[in-house]
Design a protein around this motif. Structure first.
Motif, PDB file in Angstrom:
ATOM      1  N   GLU A  21       0.823  -1.210   0.000  1.00 40.19           N
ATOM      2  CA  GLU A  21       0.000   0.000   0.000  1.00 40.19           C
ATOM      3  C   GLU A  21       0.859   1.264   0.000  1.00 40.19           C
ATOM      4  OE1 GLU A  21      -3.939  -1.821   2.246  1.00 40.19           O
ATOM      5  OE2 GLU A  21      -2.372  -0.846   3.440  1.00 40.19           O
ATOM      6  N   ILE A  22       1.944   1.249   0.764  1.00 41.20           N
ATOM      7  CA  ILE A  22       2.839   2.409   0.767  1.00 41.20           C
ATOM      8  C   ILE A  22       3.460   2.596  -0.605  1.00 41.20           C
ATOM      9  CG2 ILE A  22       5.031   3.306   1.653  1.00 41.20           C
ATOM     10  CD1 ILE A  22       4.196   2.343   4.412  1.00 41.20           C
ATOM     11  N   VAL A  23       3.867   1.506  -1.227  1.00 44.02           N
ATOM     12  CA  VAL A  23       4.437   1.594  -2.577  1.00 44.02           C
ATOM     13  C   VAL A  23       3.407   2.210  -3.527  1.00 44.02           C
ATOM     14  CG1 VAL A  23       5.250   0.243  -4.557  1.00 44.02           C
ATOM     15  CG2 VAL A  23       6.084  -0.296  -2.259  1.00 44.02           C
ATOM     16  N   GLU A  24       2.181   1.701  -3.500  1.00 44.60           N
ATOM     17  CA  GLU A  24       1.129   2.236  -4.367  1.00 44.60           C
ATOM     18  C   GLU A  24       0.851   3.705  -4.078  1.00 44.60           C
ATOM     19  OE1 GLU A  24      -2.189  -0.341  -3.601  1.00 44.60           O
ATOM     20  OE2 GLU A  24      -1.581  -1.799  -5.107  1.00 44.60           O
ATOM     21  N   LEU A  25       0.774   4.053  -2.787  1.00 47.36           N
ATOM     22  CA  LEU A  25       0.516   5.445  -2.410  1.00 47.36           C
ATOM     23  C   LEU A  25       1.624   6.364  -2.904  1.00 47.36           C
ATOM     24  CD1 LEU A  25      -0.737   4.847   1.224  1.00 47.36           C
ATOM     25  CD2 LEU A  25      -2.035   6.072  -0.535  1.00 47.36           C
ATOM     26  N   ALA A  26       2.877   5.977  -2.666  1.00 46.30           N
ATOM     27  CA  ALA A  26       4.018   6.807  -3.075  1.00 46.30           C
ATOM     28  C   ALA A  26       4.077   6.960  -4.587  1.00 46.30           C
ATOM     29  CB  ALA A  26       5.316   6.215  -2.536  1.00 46.30           C
ATOM     30  N   GLN A  27       3.822   5.875  -5.297  1.00 45.99           N
ATOM     31  CA  GLN A  27       3.870   5.932  -6.760  1.00 45.99           C
ATOM     32  C   GLN A  27       2.712   6.769  -7.319  1.00 45.99           C
ATOM     33  OE1 GLN A  27       4.128   1.717  -7.708  1.00 45.99           O
ATOM     34  NE2 GLN A  27       6.381   1.803  -7.735  1.00 45.99           N
ATOM     35  N   GLU A  42      13.367   1.648  -4.075  1.00 48.82           N
ATOM     36  CA  GLU A  42      13.619   2.943  -3.434  1.00 48.82           C
ATOM     37  C   GLU A  42      12.724   3.127  -2.209  1.00 48.82           C
ATOM     38  OE1 GLU A  42      14.432   6.453  -6.394  1.00 48.82           O
ATOM     39  OE2 GLU A  42      12.999   5.059  -7.338  1.00 48.82           O
ATOM     40  N   ILE A  43      11.478   2.764  -2.355  1.00 48.82           N
ATOM     41  CA  ILE A  43      10.522   2.915  -1.257  1.00 48.82           C
ATOM     42  C   ILE A  43      10.854   1.940  -0.134  1.00 48.82           C
ATOM     43  CG2 ILE A  43       8.079   2.776  -0.637  1.00 48.82           C
ATOM     44  CD1 ILE A  43       7.549   3.587  -3.639  1.00 48.82           C
ATOM     45  N   THR A  44      11.255   0.722  -0.490  1.00 47.22           N
ATOM     46  CA  THR A  44      11.632  -0.274   0.517  1.00 47.22           C
ATOM     47  C   THR A  44      12.816   0.221   1.347  1.00 47.22           C
ATOM     48  OG1 THR A  44      10.790  -2.086  -0.837  1.00 47.22           O
ATOM     49  CG2 THR A  44      12.418  -2.655   0.860  1.00 47.22           C
ATOM     50  N   LYS A  49      14.875   2.405   6.524  1.00 41.57           N
ATOM     51  CA  LYS A  49      15.495   3.497   7.289  1.00 41.57           C
ATOM     52  C   LYS A  49      14.520   4.057   8.323  1.00 41.57           C
ATOM     53  CE  LYS A  49      18.810   5.107   3.839  1.00 41.57           C
ATOM     54  NZ  LYS A  49      19.152   6.200   2.913  1.00 41.57           N
ATOM     55  N   ALA A  50      13.265   4.207   7.922  1.00 42.47           N
ATOM     56  CA  ALA A  50      12.252   4.743   8.835  1.00 42.47           C
ATOM     57  C   ALA A  50      12.051   3.829  10.041  1.00 42.47           C
ATOM     58  CB  ALA A  50      10.937   4.957   8.099  1.00 42.47           C
ATOM     59  N   VAL A  51      12.059   2.527   9.815  1.00 43.78           N
ATOM     60  CA  VAL A  51      11.899   1.577  10.926  1.00 43.78           C
ATOM     61  C   VAL A  51      13.144   1.597  11.813  1.00 43.78           C
ATOM     62  CG1 VAL A  51      11.686  -0.877  11.509  1.00 43.78           C
ATOM     63  CG2 VAL A  51      10.225   0.109   9.738  1.00 43.78           C
TER      64      VAL A  51
END
Length: 191
Positions: A21-27, A42-44, A49-51
Motif C-alpha cells: 500500500e505504501i508503494v502504491e501510495l508513493a507511486q 527505493e521505497i523499501t 530506514k524509517a523503521v
C-alpha cells in the motif's frame, strides 16, 4: 520524490498500512505531482530506514483491532513510531480515494504488549552480555560496548514510555539496575 515524513503521514492517515500500500501510495502521489515515479526498491529502502530510526514501527495482523484483523491479509503493517513527525501530502486524501484504501485501527493494548515484549527481550539480552563480560566468556564485549548498549536501551525505553498508551514504567527500575551493574563492573576494572 516522496519524503520520509510523507510516508509517516500515509501511515498516520491510514492507521496501519502494508508495504504494498505504501508503494502504491508513493507511486500514485508521484504520478499526481508529475514527478519521477519511485520504484519499489527505493521505497523499501526508505521504509527500512524509517523503521531503524523508529519513525515507523512494524506490527502484525495480531495488533489490529478485531474488526480490521478479520478483514485483512496475514501481512506486516507499518504504524507511526515514537520519533515520527508525519507530514500529510497535499493530495493524500485523493490518492487514498483513488486506491480505495480504508483506515485500519490498531489495538493500543496489543501494541503496548508487543513493544514492551521487545523491550524486555533487549533487557534480557543486555543482562546476558553483562554476565558474559563478568565471567570473561566474551572477548568482544567491553565496558564501552555495554555502556552504549545500555544507552540505546534507556533511550528506547523513554521513547516507548512516551509513545505507548499502556504503562511500561515497571521496567524502569530493572533498566536502572542494569546501569548500576555496568558501573560496578567498570569500577572493578578501574574504568
Amino acid at each position: 520524490m516522496v519524503e520520509p515524513e510523507e510516508i509517516e503521514g500515509m501511515a498516520d492517515a491510514l492507521g496501519a498500512v502494508t508495504h504494498d500500500e505504501i508503494v502504491e501510495l508513493a507511486q500514485e502521489l508521484a504520478y499526481k505531482r508529475e514527478e519521477n515515479i519511485p520504484d519499489e526498491e527505493e521505497i523499501t529502502i526508505m521504509l527500512e530506514k524509517a523503521v531503524s530510526k523508529h519513525l515507523l514501527e512494524a506490527i502484525s495482523i495480531e495488533e489490529l483491532s478485531e474488526a480490521d484483523a478479520k478483514n485483512s491479509e496475514d501481512v506486516n503493517y507499518y504504524i507511526v513510531g515514537p520519533h515520527a513527525f508525519p507530514k500529510f501530502p497535499f493530495d493524500l486524501s485523493e490518492v487514498i480515494d483513488i486506491l480505495k484504501l480504508a483506515r485500519r485501527e490498531v489495538d493500543p493494548y496489543k501494541i503496548t504488549k508487543r513493544f514492551s515484549g521487545r523491550l524486555k527481550a533487549r533487557i534480557t539480552k543486555l543482562r546476558h552480555n553483562i554476565e558474559d563480560f563478568a565471567n570473561g566468556d566474551n572477548d568482544s564485549i567491553d565496558i564501552p560496548t555495554l555502556e552504549n548498549r545500555y544507552s540505546d536501551l534507556l533511550n528506547l525505553y523513554y521513547d516507548y514510555d512516551s509513545w505507548l498508551e499502556g504503562e511500561i514504567t515497571e521496567m524502569e527500575d530493572e533498566i536502572l539496575d542494569i546501569s548500576k551493574q555496568i558501573d560496578a563492573l567498570g569500577a572493578a576494572q578501574d574504568i
